[in-house]
Design a protein around this motif. Structure first.
Motif, PDB file in Angstrom:
ATOM      1  N   GLU A  97      11.222  66.595  82.585  1.00 45.03           N
ATOM      2  CA  GLU A  97      11.080  67.749  83.483  1.00 45.03           C
ATOM      3  C   GLU A  97      10.164  68.782  82.839  1.00 45.03           C
ATOM      4  N   ARG A  98       9.325  69.393  83.670  1.00 46.56           N
ATOM      5  CA  ARG A  98       8.525  70.532  83.194  1.00 46.56           C
ATOM      6  C   ARG A  98       9.407  71.774  83.252  1.00 46.56           C
ATOM      7  N   LEU A  99       9.457  72.499  82.146  1.00 47.24           N
ATOM      8  CA  LEU A  99      10.337  73.656  82.053  1.00 47.24           C
ATOM      9  C   LEU A  99       9.620  74.935  82.462  1.00 47.24           C
ATOM     10  N   GLU A 100      10.384  75.861  83.002  1.00 49.85           N
ATOM     11  CA  GLU A 100       9.864  77.158  83.393  1.00 49.85           C
ATOM     12  C   GLU A 100      10.704  78.257  82.751  1.00 49.85           C
ATOM     13  N   HIS A 101      10.124  79.433  82.667  1.00 51.99           N
ATOM     14  CA  HIS A 101      10.833  80.603  82.151  1.00 51.99           C
ATOM     15  C   HIS A 101      12.121  80.811  82.936  1.00 51.99           C
ATOM     16  N   GLY A 102      13.254  80.847  82.240  1.00 50.15           N
ATOM     17  CA  GLY A 102      14.542  81.042  82.889  1.00 50.15           C
ATOM     18  C   GLY A 102      15.362  79.786  83.070  1.00 50.15           C
ATOM     19  N   ASP A 103      14.782  78.616  82.784  1.00 49.36           N
ATOM     20  CA  ASP A 103      15.565  77.382  82.855  1.00 49.36           C
ATOM     21  C   ASP A 103      16.579  77.324  81.714  1.00 49.36           C
ATOM     22  N   VAL A 104      17.634  76.542  81.920  1.00 51.18           N
ATOM     23  CA  VAL A 104      18.684  76.392  80.903  1.00 51.18           C
ATOM     24  C   VAL A 104      18.814  74.921  80.546  1.00 51.18           C
ATOM     25  N   ILE A 105      18.595  74.604  79.271  1.00 49.60           N
ATOM     26  CA  ILE A 105      18.756  73.241  78.765  1.00 49.60           C
ATOM     27  C   ILE A 105      20.202  73.045  78.334  1.00 49.60           C
ATOM     28  N   GLY A 106      20.811  71.933  78.769  1.00 51.97           N
ATOM     29  CA  GLY A 106      22.161  71.581  78.340  1.00 51.97           C
ATOM     30  C   GLY A 106      22.142  70.319  77.513  1.00 51.97           C
ATOM     31  N   MET A 107      22.660  70.382  76.294  1.00 50.43           N
ATOM     32  CA  MET A 107      22.757  69.233  75.392  1.00 50.43           C
ATOM     33  C   MET A 107      24.109  69.305  74.700  1.00 50.43           C
ATOM     34  N   GLY A 108      24.968  68.313  74.927  1.00 53.93           N
ATOM     35  CA  GLY A 108      26.297  68.390  74.336  1.00 53.93           C
ATOM     36  C   GLY A 108      26.973  69.671  74.758  1.00 53.93           C
ATOM     37  N   ARG A 109      27.411  70.479  73.786  1.00 47.89           N
ATOM     38  CA  ARG A 109      28.050  71.762  74.089  1.00 47.89           C
ATOM     39  C   ARG A 109      27.081  72.934  73.965  1.00 47.89           C
ATOM     40  N   LEU A 110      25.775  72.622  73.851  1.00 53.59           N
ATOM     41  CA  LEU A 110      24.769  73.670  73.720  1.00 53.59           C
ATOM     42  C   LEU A 110      24.185  74.036  75.075  1.00 53.59           C
ATOM     43  N   LEU A 111      23.920  75.323  75.242  1.00 51.69           N
ATOM     44  CA  LEU A 111      23.101  75.817  76.344  1.00 51.69           C
ATOM     45  C   LEU A 111      21.968  76.628  75.729  1.00 51.69           C
ATOM     46  N   LEU A 112      20.732  76.275  76.070  1.00 44.66           N
ATOM     47  CA  LEU A 112      19.558  76.945  75.530  1.00 44.66           C
ATOM     48  C   LEU A 112      18.742  77.515  76.678  1.00 44.66           C
ATOM     49  N   LEU A 113      18.608  78.830  76.710  1.00 39.67           N
ATOM     50  CA  LEU A 113      17.836  79.506  77.741  1.00 39.67           C
ATOM     51  C   LEU A 113      16.363  79.521  77.344  1.00 39.67           C
ATOM     52  N   VAL A 114      15.512  79.004  78.239  1.00 35.07           N
ATOM     53  CA  VAL A 114      14.074  78.921  77.976  1.00 35.07           C
ATOM     54  C   VAL A 114      13.402  80.225  78.395  1.00 35.07           C
TER      55      VAL A 114
END
Length: 478
Positions: free
Chosen positions: A102-119
């Motif tokens: 996926e192409r990411l944009e400002h404000g997207d949220v990546i979910g990996m395991g128990r992590l949430l990363l705001l782009v």
């Protein structure tokens, strides 16, 4: 394919960032198994692989057993950021939806395991510190803080404008206290600004030798009041210097107000170049992360955590009511499910879908009842205005706190009690660790709300008290 950026929980278009060569991508930790990492920003200068214990984005970020050794790949190609799942065991999510690439944009949220990363994609983050009661880490917000600090140091007059609930009054106080918290000051309200010149001068008497005048909602002051304000300012001026610093707030762009005839141009000129827009919360989503943590600790105790599912929904919401709405939602979460971890609650979807701001529980508007609350002096029971009796004998901790609040009410004091004072008075015969003791008080306050005292218990900026305007009868009968 599912549109990942227009889900039902998001009610506004995400803030667009100019494609500038100085802009950089960064990841803000919105949720993590280690609470101390939440709110950290990791700058993404080049492509990297994300996986368990990998150090490309700093130590500790991917220390989660639910993340694969090589979980996903981030590819930076100029202004474009692409994510690709590397056949991970638990998958990679974007805004709650599993993706392969996926192409990411400002404000997207990546979910990996128990992590949430705001782009986020932003310019260099200013190295400044916002006020403690309105924290933030976003580039747009910290630039506002930087500008306000400069204005405060120069004792310049400032006009702060922005949407309702963004925190304009808090920042107005921040500017006023920037040079000296003991500066003489007066606060006036635009809708009730005196139309009589003499009344206005009396309201701010003593300011002509220096000080600050804070005018809240200056855009709602009528033309005659604005004229008298200008006359008074001219009267206080000595040559070109104006000893009085004017700090004003407005919901609307001041230039638009002048064009519409709602604000006098000569009054607007008093602010020279210091007309500062406070961006809405949807344009500074990383601030949602730290504000949510702040409010969670305020309402659920200093050790409170925020569940990843709840944080995702909060970060993706459009927030038409801004910080005030966010605080109300977090307070509801603390009351709906007491405990150390705030989680989604049954009414959350309905509250996030409403076009109006939900009212905070502690400040909910309510019609005064002619029948009083009847409360036992030692907090052993209470009867609400509808006649329902709640026995608190089995709730010893809330009963202690209630007894202190009742004693405080009878003293006639109009000042709220800070948590540390409630702790000291409720357990005067015990030595308690401040951290665990404060958590005990927060849990007690939450329990009192659930046990029928929601409408009676008020929270202010300084602490807690029983509503002084509500009819209450305190009795000694057991």
């Amino acid at each position: 394919m599912t549109n990942l950026r227009t889900g039902s929980s998001s009610t506004a278009t995400l803030h667009a960032v100019d494609e500038d060569q100085d802009n950089v991508w960064s990841l803000v930790v919105a949720h993590h198994p280690r609470p101390d990492i939440v709110g950290q920003r990791r700058i993404l200068l080049q492509s990297c692989t994300m996986g368990r214990h990998l150090l490309d984005l700093g130590p500790g970020l991917f220390d989660d057993e639910h993340i694969s050794r090589e979980h996903a790949r981030l590819d930076v190609e100029g202004p474009t950021l692409q994510i690709r799942d590397l056949d991970s065991h638990n998958g990679t999510l974007i805004n709650g939806v599993a993706v392969a690439s996926e192409r990411l944009e400002h404000g997207d949220v990546i979910g990996m395991g128990r992590l949430l990363l705001l782009v986020e994609r932003s310019l260099r983050i200013p190295d400044v510190f916002p006020p403690e009661d309105l924290p933030g880490i976003s580039e747009p917000y910290l630039r506002v803080i930087q500008t306000l600090r400069n204005a405060s140091e120069r004792r310049a007059s400032v006009l702060i404008w922005g949407e309702t609930g963004t925190g304009k009054d808090t920042l107005a106080d921040f500017v006023r206290a920037g040079v000296s918290p003991h500066d003489r000051h007066a606060k006036l309200f635009g809708p009730t600004l005196p139309e009589d010149h003499g009344v206005l001068r009396a309201a701010v008497d003593g300011m002509r030798d220096g000080g600050s005048v804070h005018i809240d909602r200056i855009d709602e002051a009528n033309p005659l009041a604005q004229q008298h304000l200008i006359t008074w300012l001219d009267h206080t001026a000595r040559g070109d210097a104006l000893p009085v610093r004017l700090i004003a707030t407005s919901l609307n762009d001041p230039d638009d107000l002048v064009r519409d005839g709602r604000l006098r141009p000569d009054l607007l000129h008093r602010f020279r170049g210091w007309r500062i827009r406070l961006p809405p919360l949807r344009e500074r989503r990383s601030d949602i992360v730290v504000l949510t943590q702040t409010f969670a600790r305020r309402y659920a105790g200093p050790s409170a955590l925020v569940d990843g599912g709840l944080m995702l929904r909060l970060v993706r919401h459009g927030w038409p009511g801004n910080v005030r709405e966010l605080e109300a939602i977090v307070e509801r979460a603390a009351v709906a499910r007491p405990g150390d971890t705030l989680r989604p609650f049954p009414e959350l979807s309905a509250l996030l879908s409403t076009p109006t701001t939900p009212t905070a529980i502690s400040t909910a508007g309510r019609e005064p009842s002619s029948r009083p609350h009847v409360v036992h002096r030692q907090g052993l029971w209470h009867r609400n205005p509808q006649g329902k009796v709640q026995d608190l004998r089995r709730h010893r901790t809330p009963a202690r706190v209630l007894a202190v609040l009742l004693e405080h009410r009878e003293s006639g004091s109009t000042e709220a009690l800070p948590v540390e004072v409630l702790l000291a008075r409720a357990w005067a015969d015990e030595r308690l660790d401040p951290r665990s003791g404060a958590n005990r008080v927060y849990v007690a306050l939450t329990t009192l709300r659930k046990l029928g005292l929601r409408d009676l218990l008020l929270r202010t900026e300084t602490g807690y008290m029983l509503d002084p305007d509500a009819p209450v009868t305190i009795v000694d009968d057991d």
